[in-house]
Design an enzyme around this catalytic site. Structure first.
Site, PDB file in Angstrom:
ATOM      1  CG  ASP A 142      -7.831  -5.220  -6.464  1.00  0.00           C
ATOM      2  OD1 ASP A 142      -7.408  -5.806  -7.476  1.00  0.00           O
ATOM      3  OD2 ASP A 142      -7.530  -5.568  -5.306  1.00  0.00           O
ATOM      4  CD  GLU A 237      -7.291 -11.949  -5.713  1.00  0.00           C
ATOM      5  OE1 GLU A 237      -6.320 -12.679  -5.912  1.00  0.00           O
ATOM      6  OE2 GLU A 237      -7.201 -10.758  -5.350  1.00  0.00           O
TER       7      GLU A 237
HETATM    8  O1  F6P Z   1      -4.681  -5.029  -4.237  1.00  0.00           O
HETATM    9  C1  F6P Z   1      -4.163  -5.459  -5.425  1.00  0.00           C
HETATM   10  C2  F6P Z   1      -3.899  -6.926  -5.429  1.00  0.00           C
HETATM   11  O2  F6P Z   1      -3.429  -7.153  -6.712  1.00  0.00           O
HETATM   12  C3  F6P Z   1      -5.088  -7.840  -5.106  1.00  0.00           C
HETATM   13  O3  F6P Z   1      -6.024  -7.973  -6.126  1.00  0.00           O
HETATM   14  C4  F6P Z   1      -4.393  -9.123  -4.764  1.00  0.00           C
HETATM   15  O4  F6P Z   1      -5.189  -9.915  -3.946  1.00  0.00           O
HETATM   16  C5  F6P Z   1      -3.169  -8.652  -4.041  1.00  0.00           C
HETATM   17  O5  F6P Z   1      -2.901  -7.349  -4.528  1.00  0.00           O
HETATM   18  C6  F6P Z   1      -1.958  -9.541  -4.218  1.00  0.00           C
HETATM   19  O6  F6P Z   1      -0.874  -9.051  -3.501  1.00  0.00           O
HETATM   20  P1  F6P Z   1       0.624  -9.634  -3.568  1.00  0.00           P
HETATM   21  O7  F6P Z   1       1.369  -8.790  -4.552  1.00  0.00           O
HETATM   22  O8  F6P Z   1       1.151  -9.480  -2.181  1.00  0.00           O
HETATM   23  O9  F6P Z   1       0.554 -11.060  -4.017  1.00  0.00           O
END
Ligand code: F6P
Length: 363
Positions: A142, A237
């Site tokens: 991110d 998102e």
């Molecule tokens: O922080 C990194 C990230 O990829 C975000 O962009 C995303 O919202 C989140 O992690 C998703 O996490 P998980 O692996 O728990 O679905």
């Protein structure tokens, strides 16, 4: 015989391309230059709670430079200060931080290297304040960590997103449609901004600039007028309409950050079809952006950050993170990093640049 000095490494939070390259850099430098012993903690802080770790020998970290994921495993759920115990709909929480501190003491390491994003480094800062000698490396696709110009993993995520946007371009053109590509970025729009510019997105929507559907529709119509019967939208998102809310995909009850986002592209697609009448499709890239081999840029960055972390240990700069500042790798205090995410500033140069080539930000 004098006991060898040793260090421990953990990787926390979401997996991220370049993590293994950091583990390799830390371990190789520690072994080759300082004859240290290296211990790999399994599954982030989870491993420090349940005493799951193993010795990393030179051979274990050789050949992993280009490998995606993390050979140590990771978790974005284990917060030892509020650790979820018991299963079921209502998790109970316990403070097990003292267990972690006792386990680190038993390991008898000179320092713990924490490779992580905002959640992991927030915890790293807490443990440092509780007396654990910690150094850190910034990891997140991110790119939203304070104190560093860039994080490793970001360049790879942008490359994957840009390639995906390039690919939907042909469908958009052939079918005269609006194609929306939803990328990751919970609170910060860095991936959408960079990938959107790189792949010529006509509309880029980021969390920092709530969008007005009228402005998005105006851009689509304008393009139609000049003979461009298709449009490409890149959306984070975490983007939301003016006065509206983000789209929550699921709640992960036993996770410190419980909300998982996803699906705003479907809301937007529906709005665009209703307002403009132009057929719209959407693609959610999701975890594709976190998988696979890191780009050469990320491999170089990971190697620089990992070796800097070992230097921080040698100079006893505990409570600091290896960070990028211009062309240099510098030390930044974890206190600064833990202050919250780094968003795209409203007047960021890239927003100005994109606007000057006609990109719409939905405002
Ligand atoms: O922080 C990194 C990230 O990829 C975000 O962009 C995303 O919202 C989140 O992690 C998703 O996490 P998980 O692996 O728990 O679905």
């Amino acid at each position: 015989m004098k006991k060898k000095k040793s260090i421990a490494i953990l990787t926390g939070g979401g997996d991220c391309p370049g993590t293994n390259a950091v583990i390799r850099a830390v371990a190789k430098k520690a072994i080759l230059e300082f004859g240290m012993e290296v211990i790999g903690i399994e599954d982030g802080f989870e491993g420090l709670i349940h005493r799951r770790w193993r010795k990393l020998k030179y051979g274990d970290v050789s050949g992993i430079l280009t490998l995606g994921g993390t050979i140590l495993g990771t978790s974005n759920k284990a917060d030892p200060y509020r650790y979820s115990v018991g299963k079921g709909k209502k998790p109970r929480f316990r403070d097990v931080s003292k267990i972690v501190i006792a386990n680190i003491k038993k390991l008898d390491v000179e320092s713990l290297v924490c490779i992580g994003g905002d959640g992991t480094l927030f915890l790293a800062n807490k443990f440092h304040k509780d007396g654990v000698p910690i150094v850190a490396v910034p990891k997140t696709i991110d790119n939203d960590l304070r104190g560093t110009d860039v994080t490793f993993g970001f360049d790879t995520a942008v490359s994957i997103a840009a390639e995906a946007i390039d690919r939907v371009h042909t469908t958009a053109q052939s079918h005269h449609r609006v194609m929306i590509v939803e990328v990751m970025g919970r609170t910060a729009g860095w991936i959408a901004l960079y990938a959107g510019i790189a792949a010529g997105g006509d509309i880029i929507l980021i969390p920092e600039i709530p969008y007005d559907i009228k402005s998005v529709a105006r851009k689509v119509r304008q393009r139609h007028k000049i003979g461009k019967r298709f449009s490409i939208v890149v959306i984070s998102e975490g983007a939301k309409p003016k006065g509206g809310k983000v789209v929550v995909q699921k709640i992960v009850k036993d996770s410190p950050e419980q909300v998982r986002l996803g699906g705003i592209s479907f809301v937007l697609g529906h709005q665009i079809e209703q307002v403009t009448g132009v057929e719209t499709r959407q693609v959610v890239l999701g975890h594709l952006q976190r998988g696979g081999s890191p780009t050469p840029t990320d491999r170089v960055l990971s190697t620089r950050l990992g070796t800097k972390a070992v230097e921080l240990i040698k100079t006893r700069q505990f409570g600091y993170m290896a960070a990028v500042k211009g062309d240099n790798i510098v030390a930044v205090s974890l206190e600064k990093v833990a202050k919250g995410p780094r968003n795209v500033p409203a007047g960021h140069l890239l927003i100005v640049t994109a606007r000057s080539v006609g990109t719409c930000f939905g405002d």
